[in-house]
Write an enzyme that holds these catalytic residues in place. Structure first.
Site, PDB file in Angstrom:
ATOM      1  N   SER A 182      25.424 -15.833  26.016  1.00 52.89           N
ATOM      2  CA  SER A 182      25.975 -15.078  27.142  1.00 52.89           C
ATOM      3  C   SER A 182      26.657 -15.910  28.209  1.00 52.89           C
ATOM      4  O   SER A 182      27.257 -15.365  29.129  1.00 52.89           O
ATOM      5  CB  SER A 182      24.884 -14.221  27.791  1.00 52.89           C
ATOM      6  OG  SER A 182      24.574 -13.126  26.961  1.00 52.89           O
ATOM      7  N   SER A 206      27.018 -11.823  27.997  1.00 50.46           N
ATOM      8  CA  SER A 206      26.995 -10.819  29.051  1.00 50.46           C
ATOM      9  C   SER A 206      27.539 -11.313  30.396  1.00 50.46           C
ATOM     10  O   SER A 206      27.676 -10.533  31.334  1.00 50.46           O
ATOM     11  CB  SER A 206      25.558 -10.330  29.251  1.00 50.46           C
ATOM     12  OG  SER A 206      24.700 -11.400  29.654  1.00 50.46           O
ATOM     13  N   LYS A 217      26.621 -14.017  38.947  1.00 50.31           N
ATOM     14  CA  LYS A 217      26.424 -12.881  38.053  1.00 50.31           C
ATOM     15  C   LYS A 217      25.461 -11.884  38.690  1.00 50.31           C
ATOM     16  O   LYS A 217      24.524 -12.267  39.410  1.00 50.31           O
ATOM     17  CB  LYS A 217      25.870 -13.402  36.723  1.00 50.31           C
ATOM     18  CG  LYS A 217      25.745 -12.367  35.610  1.00 50.31           C
ATOM     19  CD  LYS A 217      25.282 -13.055  34.337  1.00 50.31           C
ATOM     20  CE  LYS A 217      25.070 -12.087  33.190  1.00 50.31           C
ATOM     21  NZ  LYS A 217      24.623 -12.790  31.953  1.00 50.31           N
TER      22      LYS A 217
END
Length: 532
Positions: A230, A206, A126
């Protein structure tokens, strides 16, 4: 990490039950567009293995006998990214050293000096996880300059274990902690990530790019991060597995923060086996030995699971939970309905605490990077850079964080203390009262349509108790509402990651719910993710 968590995690790789948990018969992944498989555009079967279904132990076995190299595996994933990612926008950058890393792994395999289960395995990170050789932006143009000086601690551990750092994934900008009405999967750096199952639907956030990339088989595993939901929501909404580890198990050093009281990175993959193996590498002080304990067969028999139905996530999801409970009971589990207490109070208190913690922690992180040196500078950057406002303009959370009381304030400390107490009690009391091995709940609703003007429709309470308590949670595929995946979120007590992963493997095997995405442009007959 304490000694108790180290001891508990020493059992995490009970490989036999985890391998049982991987469905062996799955359809070949569809190519981009109309759902027709296409070998000419990065088919997942180009290596004599199915990238959709193969596990890390199976890949390592092939490498050991010389039937596969890390270089070939890495090239296969790079071809998949070239062919499929333009449809979904999950991958921001590919590492320029990926093939060199793979070649180094091949040399170790030839010499018999393999570094562990992730040696030669391609991993996506990420974009809020520091990498010294690629940008780390948290989706914001404010950090799009020089890369960080050093890797995050978890990246250093991955490199030391021989993993191939394949690239970085898009994410919800600032981990969805900028605007009051954000759009998950959108960032000024990467644009909008799309759900591979239905392209006009949202991937949740996210860790949007990590979830979508795995659904599309663009890497073997990925790293996500979570403050509240997330990892587990994108895992559920993209039909993959995601584990939010117990707080402190994975170092947050070098990860763009929201709150040190709740933040953790964690592994995501297409099966529980690969998630557990990745956790064995990135978990600090765990003392895991992947060759340990190949003896216990995974089983649901005698396990007690508390089902927290959450009908507010929609009638279709509730119907799926009914079917899920029936299948778990048929596998030998005892499923009882539960309703963990204190949820309204947790919802009331969490956000004010996070505002204070974000101001403290983002200031400390920005001080290590080129660009705005603190949150006030970041607010000004957004005001003066129109590209930061192309999907949504607001930065209300930034502004509220600037005005929030400091973390030295007694009122803040009282709020955080009450949060910690009630969140832990909500899980501990429920599990004790019903003698449970885990609590289960829907991880997500059916994916909503992505709409910058409207923003997200994502009030999803299932992740909050474990997120606030710092307890582990795990999302595994439960089924679908039409084309749209829904995950089953499992949560357990403090540092019970090993037991939760073992149970998750048995649940995964029993439900056998994974299926490849078809990249449908839209599906008007599906629900729009609305729930009350």
């Amino acid at each position: 990490m304490n000694r108790r968590s180290s001891t508990a995690l020493a059992a995490i790789l009970v490989v036999a039950p985890l391998l049982v948990g991987v469905p062996q018969q799955r359809a070949e992944a569809a190519g981009p567009g109309d759902g027709v498989p296409s070998r000419s555009t990065g088919s997942p079967r180009t290596l004599g293995v199915d990238l959709d279904t193969v596990t890390i132990p199976e890949l390592q076995a092939r490498m050991k006998r010389g039937a596969l190299t890390s270089s070939a595996l890495t090239q296969a994933y790079l071809r998949r990214i070239d062919a499929v990612d333009p449809k979904i926008g999950a991958v921001l950058w590919v590492s320029p050293t990926a093939l060199g890393q793979a070649a180094a792994s091949d040399a170790r395999h030839r010499r018999g000096t393999v570094l562990g289960p992730l040696d030669g395995i391609p991993v996506l990170l990420k974009d809020n996880v520091n990498t010294r050789d690629m940008p780390t932006t948290a989706g914001s143009l404010a950090l799009a300059g020089r890369p960080p000086a050093t890797d995050a601690s978890l990246v250093a551990r991955l490199r030391a274990a021989g993993a191939v750092i394949l690239g970085k994934t898009n994410m919800s900008e600032w981990a969805n902690f900028r605007a009051a009405e954000p759009t998950s999967g959108w960032s000024a750096v990467g644009g909008q990530t799309r759900n591979p199952y239905v392209l006009d639907r949202n991937p949740c956030g996210s860790s949007s790019g990590s979830g979508a990339a795995l659904a599309a088989s663009l890497a073997q595993v990925a790293i996500g991060t979570e403050t509240d939901g997330s990892i587990v929501c994108p895992a559920g909404m993209n039909g993959v597995v995601g584990h939010k580890p117990s707080l402190g198990l994975v170092s947050q050093s070098g990860v763009v923060p929201i709150s040190a009281e709740q933040d953790t990175a964690g592994p995501m993959a297409r099966n529980v086996t690969d998630v557990a193996l990745t956790l064995s590498v990135i978990g600090e002080g765990s003392g895991l030995r992947p060759a340990d304990a190949l003896t216990r067969p995974g089983s649901l028999r005698g396990k007690r699971i508390g089902l927290w139905r959450l009908p507010s996530l929609g009638a279709e999801v509730d119907t799926l939970m009914t079917r899920t409970a029936k299948r778990l009971r048929a596998g030998g589990a005892q499923v009882v309905e539960v309703s963990p207490p204190y949820q309204d109070r947790l919802a009331e208190l969490e956000f004010p605490a996070l505002l204070s913690e974000f101001h403290r922690d983002i200031d400390a992180y920005l001080d290590t990077r080129d660009g705005p040196g603190n949150l006030a500078g970041l607010v000004e950057f957004n005001r003066t850079h129109p590209a930061e406002r192309t999907c949504f303009a607001g930065q209300e959370l930034f502004e509220e964080a600037l005005a929030a009381p400091p973390t030295t304030d007694p009122a803040y400390r009282a709020v955080r203390a009450e949060l910690n107490d009630l969140s832990r009690r909500s899980i501990d009391e429920t599990m004790a009262a019903h003698r449970l091995d885990a609590i289960a709940a829907p991880a997500n609703p059916a994916a909503w349509t992505t709409d910058c003007a409207r923003g997200d429709n994502d009030v999803i309470p299932s992740s909050t108790p474990a997120a606030v308590a710092g307890y582990p949670s795990l999302s595994v595929p439960a089924g679908s509402v039409g084309e749209l995946p829904v995950g089953l979120l499992l949560m357990a007590g403090d540092h019970q990651d090993a037991a939760l992963l073992s149970l998750g493997a048995a649940v995964e095997h029993r439900l056998d719910a994974w299926r490849a995405p078809r990249y449908l442009p839209t599906s008007p007959s599906l629900p729009d993710g609305s729930f009350s």
